[in-house]
Design a protein around this motif. Structure first.
Motif, mmCIF file in Angstrom:
data_model
loop_
_atom_site.group_PDB
_atom_site.id
_atom_site.type_symbol
_atom_site.label_atom_id
_atom_site.label_comp_id
_atom_site.label_asym_id
_atom_site.label_seq_id
_atom_site.Cartn_x
_atom_site.Cartn_y
_atom_site.Cartn_z
ATOM 1 N N MET A 1 0.839 -1.174 0.000
ATOM 2 C CA MET A 1 0.000 0.000 0.000
ATOM 3 C C MET A 1 0.891 1.247 0.000
ATOM 4 O O MET A 1 1.722 1.427 0.875
ATOM 5 C CB MET A 1 -0.889 -0.020 1.245
ATOM 6 C CG MET A 1 -1.835 1.122 1.323
ATOM 7 S SD MET A 1 -3.124 0.675 2.483
ATOM 8 C CE MET A 1 -3.293 2.142 3.383
ATOM 9 N N ASN A 2 0.697 2.081 -0.989
ATOM 10 C CA ASN A 2 1.513 3.276 -1.142
ATOM 11 C C ASN A 2 0.750 4.489 -0.622
ATOM 12 O O ASN A 2 -0.164 4.974 -1.272
ATOM 13 C CB ASN A 2 1.880 3.444 -2.624
ATOM 14 C CG ASN A 2 2.919 4.511 -2.828
ATOM 15 O OD1 ASN A 2 3.490 5.012 -1.875
ATOM 16 N ND2 ASN A 2 3.156 4.850 -4.070
ATOM 17 N N VAL A 3 1.145 4.957 0.567
ATOM 18 C CA VAL A 3 0.463 6.078 1.197
ATOM 19 C C VAL A 3 1.331 7.327 1.015
ATOM 20 O O VAL A 3 2.530 7.302 1.273
ATOM 21 C CB VAL A 3 0.246 5.815 2.709
ATOM 22 C CG1 VAL A 3 -0.432 6.982 3.371
ATOM 23 C CG2 VAL A 3 -0.561 4.538 2.908
ATOM 24 N N SER A 4 0.710 8.407 0.555
ATOM 25 C CA SER A 4 1.468 9.628 0.329
ATOM 26 C C SER A 4 1.867 10.265 1.662
ATOM 27 O O SER A 4 1.266 10.004 2.709
ATOM 28 C CB SER A 4 0.651 10.622 -0.483
ATOM 29 O OG SER A 4 -0.371 11.191 0.309
ATOM 30 N N VAL A 5 2.860 11.104 1.591
ATOM 31 C CA VAL A 5 3.311 11.822 2.784
ATOM 32 C C VAL A 5 2.179 12.684 3.327
ATOM 33 O O VAL A 5 1.966 12.761 4.545
ATOM 34 C CB VAL A 5 4.544 12.684 2.438
ATOM 35 C CG1 VAL A 5 4.943 13.569 3.605
ATOM 36 C CG2 VAL A 5 5.702 11.811 2.012
ATOM 37 N N ARG A 6 1.431 13.304 2.457
ATOM 38 C CA ARG A 6 0.310 14.149 2.881
ATOM 39 C C ARG A 6 -0.706 13.316 3.677
ATOM 40 O O ARG A 6 -1.190 13.733 4.733
ATOM 41 C CB ARG A 6 -0.354 14.790 1.672
ATOM 42 C CG ARG A 6 -1.481 15.753 2.027
ATOM 43 C CD ARG A 6 -2.056 16.411 0.787
ATOM 44 N NE ARG A 6 -1.074 17.074 -0.026
ATOM 45 C CZ ARG A 6 -0.654 18.339 0.167
ATOM 46 N NH1 ARG A 6 -1.149 19.046 1.145
ATOM 47 N NH2 ARG A 6 0.247 18.868 -0.626
ATOM 48 N N GLU A 7 -1.016 12.123 3.175
ATOM 49 C CA GLU A 7 -1.972 11.255 3.872
ATOM 50 C C GLU A 7 -1.426 10.820 5.229
ATOM 51 O O GLU A 7 -2.167 10.789 6.221
ATOM 52 C CB GLU A 7 -2.292 10.035 3.015
ATOM 53 C CG GLU A 7 -3.114 10.372 1.786
ATOM 54 C CD GLU A 7 -3.221 9.190 0.831
ATOM 55 O OE1 GLU A 7 -4.273 9.092 0.186
ATOM 56 O OE2 GLU A 7 -2.269 8.393 0.723
ATOM 57 N N GLN A 8 -0.146 10.512 5.279
ATOM 58 C CA GLN A 8 0.473 10.128 6.547
ATOM 59 C C GLN A 8 0.408 11.280 7.546
ATOM 60 O O GLN A 8 0.086 11.075 8.717
ATOM 61 C CB GLN A 8 1.930 9.718 6.336
ATOM 62 C CG GLN A 8 2.093 8.385 5.663
ATOM 63 C CD GLN A 8 3.566 8.061 5.436
ATOM 64 O OE1 GLN A 8 4.364 8.942 5.131
ATOM 65 N NE2 GLN A 8 3.904 6.792 5.576
ATOM 66 N N LEU A 9 0.720 12.481 7.071
ATOM 67 C CA LEU A 9 0.662 13.641 7.953
ATOM 68 C C LEU A 9 -0.751 13.869 8.484
ATOM 69 O O LEU A 9 -0.939 14.137 9.682
ATOM 70 C CB LEU A 9 1.143 14.889 7.214
ATOM 71 C CG LEU A 9 2.644 15.091 7.155
ATOM 72 C CD1 LEU A 9 2.983 16.226 6.196
ATOM 73 C CD2 LEU A 9 3.207 15.364 8.521
ATOM 74 N N LEU A 10 -1.721 13.769 7.605
ATOM 75 C CA LEU A 10 -3.104 13.976 8.034
ATOM 76 C C LEU A 10 -3.522 12.965 9.090
ATOM 77 O O LEU A 10 -4.199 13.307 10.066
ATOM 78 C CB LEU A 10 -4.046 13.940 6.831
ATOM 79 C CG LEU A 10 -3.905 15.129 5.872
ATOM 80 C CD1 LEU A 10 -4.741 14.906 4.615
ATOM 81 C CD2 LEU A 10 -4.285 16.417 6.562
ATOM 82 N N ARG A 11 -3.105 11.729 8.938
ATOM 83 C CA ARG A 11 -3.416 10.700 9.939
ATOM 84 C C ARG A 11 -2.771 11.035 11.280
ATOM 85 O O ARG A 11 -3.398 10.915 12.337
ATOM 86 C CB ARG A 11 -2.918 9.336 9.472
ATOM 87 C CG ARG A 11 -3.798 8.694 8.460
ATOM 88 C CD ARG A 11 -3.343 7.273 8.239
ATOM 89 N NE ARG A 11 -3.740 6.861 6.902
ATOM 90 C CZ ARG A 11 -3.134 5.940 6.193
ATOM 91 N NH1 ARG A 11 -2.075 5.319 6.679
ATOM 92 N NH2 ARG A 11 -3.573 5.617 5.007
ATOM 93 N N GLU A 12 -1.502 11.443 11.213
ATOM 94 C CA GLU A 12 -0.784 11.764 12.444
ATOM 95 C C GLU A 12 -1.357 13.010 13.118
ATOM 96 O O GLU A 12 -1.416 13.087 14.341
ATOM 97 C CB GLU A 12 0.712 11.937 12.171
ATOM 98 C CG GLU A 12 1.419 10.653 11.799
ATOM 99 C CD GLU A 12 1.306 9.574 12.876
ATOM 100 O OE1 GLU A 12 1.403 9.906 14.082
ATOM 101 O OE2 GLU A 12 1.133 8.398 12.519
ATOM 102 N N ILE A 13 -1.777 13.970 12.333
ATOM 103 C CA ILE A 13 -2.372 15.187 12.884
ATOM 104 C C ILE A 13 -3.596 14.845 13.728
ATOM 105 O O ILE A 13 -3.802 15.411 14.802
ATOM 106 C CB ILE A 13 -2.731 16.175 11.748
ATOM 107 C CG1 ILE A 13 -1.460 16.826 11.217
ATOM 108 C CG2 ILE A 13 -3.731 17.219 12.203
ATOM 109 C CD1 ILE A 13 -1.647 17.642 9.961
#
Length: 67
Positions: A1-13
């Protein structure tokens, strides 16, 4: 699964407390400001040779001599 950096940041936020988010925001704004400053510096340096043709004249020297 290729998750973008933006998506990772949003999850962490979503999982991060506001106090930490303030620090992250401050850092993000700092980085963006630094990038903008770097771009402006590059533009200035690239335009310098063409502007120097107009600046480096006896007329310009005389006009600014009083400073």
């Amino acid at each position: 699964m290729n998750v973008s950096v933006r998506e990772q940041l949003l999850r962490e936020i979503e999982k991060t407390p506001d106090s930490t988010l303030k620090e992250v925001l401050d850092f993000l704004l700092f980085v963006r400001s630094r990038e903008l400053h770097q771009e402006q510096l590059e533009i200035s340096l690239l335009s310098e040779p063409s502007l120097a043709e107009e600046w480096l004249t006896p007329e310009e020297d005389e006009a600014w001599q009083h400073l």
